[in-house]
Scaffold this motif. Structure first.
Motif, PDB file in Angstrom:
ATOM      1  N   MET A  71       1.184  -1.017  -0.233  1.00 13.21           N
ATOM      2  CA  MET A  71      -0.438   0.167   0.059  1.00 13.21           C
ATOM      3  C   MET A  71       1.082   0.982   0.221  1.00 13.21           C
ATOM      4  N   GLY A  72       0.471   2.098  -1.094  1.00 14.02           N
ATOM      5  CA  GLY A  72       1.206   3.731  -1.245  1.00 14.02           C
ATOM      6  C   GLY A  72       0.571   4.376   0.123  1.00 14.02           C
ATOM      7  N   ILE A  73       1.360   5.645  -0.259  1.00 15.96           N
ATOM      8  CA  ILE A  73       0.344   7.094   0.306  1.00 15.96           C
ATOM      9  C   ILE A  73      -0.949   7.355   0.198  1.00 15.96           C
ATOM     10  N   GLU A  74      -1.751   7.004  -0.970  1.00 17.93           N
ATOM     11  CA  GLU A  74      -2.854   7.459  -1.691  1.00 17.93           C
ATOM     12  C   GLU A  74      -3.397   6.170  -0.783  1.00 17.93           C
ATOM     13  N   LEU A  75      -2.680   5.132  -1.094  1.00 22.42           N
ATOM     14  CA  LEU A  75      -3.795   3.824  -0.244  1.00 22.42           C
ATOM     15  C   LEU A  75      -4.088   4.099   1.149  1.00 22.42           C
ATOM     16  N   GLU A  76      -3.144   4.556   1.703  1.00 24.53           N
ATOM     17  CA  GLU A  76      -3.139   4.573   3.098  1.00 24.53           C
ATOM     18  C   GLU A  76      -4.182   6.159   3.709  1.00 24.53           C
ATOM     19  N   ARG A  77      -3.603   7.036   3.178  1.00 30.27           N
ATOM     20  CA  ARG A  77      -4.735   7.984   2.924  1.00 30.27           C
ATOM     21  C   ARG A  77      -6.185   7.732   3.152  1.00 30.27           C
ATOM     22  N   LEU A  78      -6.408   6.901   1.698  1.00 31.42           N
ATOM     23  CA  LEU A  78      -7.814   6.940   1.694  1.00 31.42           C
ATOM     24  C   LEU A  78      -8.174   5.920   3.243  1.00 31.42           C
TER      25      LEU A  78
END
Length: 189
Positions: A71-78
């Protein structure tokens, strides 16, 4: 009025969604079904396979396929946004039944932090790996090997209020056992 949150955590194909839908049907008070998959559907198409979004890597474990999730930063934020959404829904008076795949104890802590002052329970949804893999194949909408990779990770370090094995139980039986263990009133019909 603050409602309550119940988080169902388990490997994909363990029966969380089926149990959540059955729980909604039998609970006296209404519960929203907050699906982690619905939030995953929100990410931009270009984030699938992108290191900023979510990447699935095919591995072999003892000659058997396994799919690693990165999981990258976009998914972590989601996912942080999903947990904040759950807290907001509950604080507005909505009971929430969350269907999630937590990959670390950090995910549980994130729920606890965002749902501060909201009653929250965690339920482990278990099934043996061979059954998970069989369900994964039968569903036809899952990457084969995803459950194998998730299996040793999903429950590691998580503290639960209730745990249930779905291997030989139907969704309504699972829902009734969860409700009973957490003192949630149910319809007897």
């Amino acid at each position: 009025m603050t409602a309550r949150v119940i988080v169902l955590n388990g490997v994909g194909s363990a029966g969380k969604t089926s149990a959540a839908r059955a729980f909604q049907r039998i609970a006296v008070d209404p519960f929203l079904h907050v699906s982690g998959d619905a939030f995953l559907d929100m990410i931009a198409p270009q984030m699938w396979g992108d290191e900023r979004g979510i990447v699935f890597r095919r591995l072999e474990e003892g000659g058997t396929p396994s799919i690693e999730i990165e999981m990258g930063i976009e998914l972590e934020r989601l996912m942080e946004g999903m947990r904040a959404s759950v807290a907001a829904l509950a604080k507005a008076g909505n009971n929430c039944l969350v269907d999630d795949v937590m990959l670390s104890a950090t995910d549980q802590q994130s729920y606890l932090d965002t749902c501060r002052n909201v009653p929250i329970d965690f339920v482990a949804i278990h099934a043996p790996l061979d059954i998970l893999e069989e369900r994964e194949r039968k569903r036809g909408d899952r990457l084969i090997g995803l459950s194998r990779w998730q299996f040793p990770r999903v429950h590691q370090g998580i503290k639960y209020d209730f745990e249930i094995d779905t291997a030989n139980k139907g969704p309504e039986e699972v829902a009734r056992e969860i409700a009973s263990s957490l003192n949630v009133p149910v319809n007897n019909s």
